[in-house]
Design a protein around this motif. Structure first.
Motif, PDB file in Angstrom:
ATOM      1  N   TRP A 146     -44.894  19.775  57.828  1.00  6.87           N
ATOM      2  CA  TRP A 146     -46.255  20.288  57.685  1.00  6.87           C
ATOM      3  C   TRP A 146     -47.061  19.260  56.902  1.00  6.87           C
ATOM      4  O   TRP A 146     -46.618  18.771  55.870  1.00  6.87           O
ATOM      5  CB  TRP A 146     -46.254  21.633  56.964  1.00  6.87           C
ATOM      6  N   ALA A 174     -37.032  24.008  66.810  1.00 11.41           N
ATOM      7  CA  ALA A 174     -37.978  23.360  67.712  1.00 11.41           C
ATOM      8  C   ALA A 174     -37.318  23.090  69.054  1.00 11.41           C
ATOM      9  O   ALA A 174     -36.112  22.842  69.139  1.00 11.41           O
ATOM     10  CB  ALA A 174     -38.481  22.050  67.096  1.00 11.41           C
ATOM     11  N   ARG A 206     -45.920  30.407  56.942  1.00 10.68           N
ATOM     12  CA  ARG A 206     -45.209  29.637  57.960  1.00 10.68           C
ATOM     13  C   ARG A 206     -43.872  29.112  57.453  1.00 10.68           C
ATOM     14  O   ARG A 206     -42.916  28.962  58.223  1.00 10.68           O
ATOM     15  CB  ARG A 206     -46.073  28.470  58.428  1.00 10.68           C
ATOM     16  N   SER A 218     -38.204  22.771  55.422  1.00 10.31           N
ATOM     17  CA  SER A 218     -39.485  22.159  55.767  1.00 10.31           C
ATOM     18  C   SER A 218     -39.762  20.966  54.869  1.00 10.31           C
ATOM     19  O   SER A 218     -39.242  20.869  53.754  1.00 10.31           O
ATOM     20  CB  SER A 218     -40.634  23.172  55.629  1.00 10.31           C
ATOM     21  N   THR A 245     -41.843  17.456  65.298  1.00  9.99           N
ATOM     22  CA  THR A 245     -40.919  18.478  64.802  1.00  9.99           C
ATOM     23  C   THR A 245     -41.391  19.899  65.054  1.00  9.99           C
ATOM     24  O   THR A 245     -40.725  20.848  64.642  1.00  9.99           O
ATOM     25  CB  THR A 245     -40.698  18.297  63.292  1.00  9.99           C
ATOM     26  N   GLY A 246     -42.516  20.066  65.726  1.00  9.27           N
ATOM     27  CA  GLY A 246     -43.025  21.407  65.974  1.00  9.27           C
ATOM     28  C   GLY A 246     -43.853  21.956  64.830  1.00  9.27           C
ATOM     29  O   GLY A 246     -44.192  23.149  64.838  1.00  9.27           O
ATOM     30  N   GLY A 247     -44.186  21.120  63.838  1.00  9.94           N
ATOM     31  CA  GLY A 247     -45.027  21.554  62.734  1.00  9.94           C
ATOM     32  C   GLY A 247     -46.499  21.373  63.060  1.00  9.94           C
ATOM     33  O   GLY A 247     -46.888  21.181  64.213  1.00  9.94           O
ATOM     34  N   ARG A 284     -38.987  21.462  59.876  1.00 13.78           N
ATOM     35  CA  ARG A 284     -40.395  21.299  60.231  1.00 13.78           C
ATOM     36  C   ARG A 284     -41.064  20.313  59.293  1.00 13.78           C
ATOM     37  O   ARG A 284     -40.665  20.164  58.135  1.00 13.78           O
ATOM     38  CB  ARG A 284     -41.155  22.617  60.126  1.00 13.78           C
ATOM     39  N   LEU A 341     -41.986  26.105  68.911  1.00 14.02           N
ATOM     40  CA  LEU A 341     -40.973  26.729  68.066  1.00 14.02           C
ATOM     41  C   LEU A 341     -40.342  27.913  68.771  1.00 14.02           C
ATOM     42  O   LEU A 341     -41.013  28.668  69.477  1.00 14.02           O
ATOM     43  CB  LEU A 341     -41.594  27.187  66.736  1.00 14.02           C
ATOM     44  N   ALA A 387     -45.649  15.651  62.361  1.00 12.01           N
ATOM     45  CA  ALA A 387     -45.716  17.102  62.513  1.00 12.01           C
ATOM     46  C   ALA A 387     -45.553  17.501  63.971  1.00 12.01           C
ATOM     47  O   ALA A 387     -44.838  18.462  64.292  1.00 12.01           O
ATOM     48  CB  ALA A 387     -47.037  17.621  61.954  1.00 12.01           C
TER      49      ALA A 387
END
Length: 386
Positions: free
Chosen positions: A169, A229, A222, A123, A199-201, A167, A264, A196
């Protein structure tokens, strides 16, 4: 083998981080406190690795792969806010750092995508004040986030500098100097939120130190999820292969196109056992032949097209019924027209998103609805007759 948690902390060290909050500390000090709080949750250096990248000079690695956690914390304490906020170039440096010495590679080109092989939790955590971004050389303001192409080896075969198991965040510090922050400011994460979403964050704006500590606690959980993703888009969105069925025929019916989002995908714990069998990789969006001289560039995050239809409209070999509760729920058994019982399907947990909500509502109306999935350009064209 125990999973390894790898986190690259991107700390905004622009001059605007020197703003003071109502608690008489700067935004940079608040970010440092949040970083230390998260690091203390993972004291075992054999299971968690933290690295630091600041916006100094368009992205500078302050703490790398081989630096201990004590060095990481000390470097964070010594950070000063006197740079520009070129977060686009800094994120590129962070992604290259993640790919530099990763022990696992899910992206075996030409063999499909295998989500069940995730063994790392990688991440990027961005802490910023959400002010306007600067260009690559700090000479002008940028209205949107631009991430330069990656300089990492083999990056030319991917469309983006990140990978599908990485990810982003984002924690945006909207802590006011006095009083309370306006509602519209507390809900605005700025252009950095786009990284975010890609990338699916998730991006979150905090308006107080209490909210910041709560956000850190939520982020700690998380970060440990082993997910990849995936982008879901309606099958009828594009022309060509994507708007046709896997058999090459135009889809029947006139259903409106559904939502498109990046979510995700994870493998349930019960299916992570060594003896668990997985047989269905996500296909590549291209077909290789013996005469290929150059590699096809593919998206870092696989794009899967979907369409909800009735069993009569769907080919038997490409049909299944979505469970009523996506991500581990138990729904009614498949109708007799589906052949899923004859196969050994792979089971995944899908994080709740606009697409899963749409599927739930569709299945409540018609419990015989079938979900068709297709990867565009994954089937070679039919041979031409001469």
């Amino acid at each position: 083998m125990s999973k390894m948690l790898t986190v690259v902390v991107v700390l905004d060290t622009s001059a605007s981080m020197n703003q003071r909050t109502a608690a008489n500390i700067t935004l940079l000090d608040a970010a440092k406190a949040a970083i230390e709080a998260l690091t203390r949750r993972f004291p075992n250096e054999r299971q968690a690795r933290f690295m630091l990248v600041t916006t100094r000079g368009g992205g500078t690695v302050e703490v790398g792969w081989r630096d201990p956690q004590a060095s990481f914390l000390q470097t964070v304490k010594m950070a000063q806010a006197r740079d520009c906020s070129d977060l686009g170039s800094t994120l590129r440096v962070a992604f290259d750092l993640l790919s530099l010495e990763s022990r696992y590679d899910l992206d075996e080109y030409g063999h499909g995508r295998r989500p069940w092989e995730t063994k790392e939790c990688a991440s990027v955590w961005v802490l910023t004040d959400g002010c306007e971004l600067t260009s690559a050389h700090g000479s002008s303001l940028a209205s949107s986030l631009t991430i330069p192409p990656s300089a990492h080896q083999n990056s030319d075969i991917f469309s983006e500098p990140y990978r599908w198991d990485q990810r982003v965040w984002v924690t945006v510090l909207r802590i006011p100097g006095c009083g309370s922050a306006p509602t519209e400011l507390g809900n605005n994460c700025g252009p950095i939120a786009e990284a975010a979403e890609r990338t699916g964050g998730r991006a979150q704006a905090v308006t107080s130190m209490r909210n910041l500590i709560s956000a850190v606690d939520s982020l700690g959980g998380r970060l440990q999820s082993q997910t990849v993703a995936i982008t879901l888009e309606p099958l009828d969105r594009h022309s060509g292969h994507s708007s046709s069925s896997p058999n090459g025929h135009a889809p029947s019916g006139s259903q409106p196109a559904g939502p498109t989002c990046t979510t995700l995908l994870g493998v349930p714990v019960s299916h992570r056992a060594p003896e668990a069998m997985h047989s269905w990789p996500i296909p590549e969006p291209f077909c290789l032949s013996e005469g290929v001289t150059t590699l096809t560039c593919r998206p870092s995050i696989p794009v899967v097209s979907y369409r909800v239809c009735t069993p009569a409209e769907a080919p038997r070999e490409a049909s299944f019924v979505p469970r009523d509760a996506v991500g581990g729920g138990h729904g009614p058994p498949p109708p007799p027209t589906c052949t899923i019982d004859l196969l050994n399907p792979d089971v995944f947990d899908v994080e709740t998103c606009h697409v899963t909500e749409m599927l739930r509502s569709e299945h409540r109306v018609n419990n015989r609805s079938v979900l068709r999935l297709y990867v565009a350009n994954s089937r070679p064209p039919p041979p031409t007759c001469t």
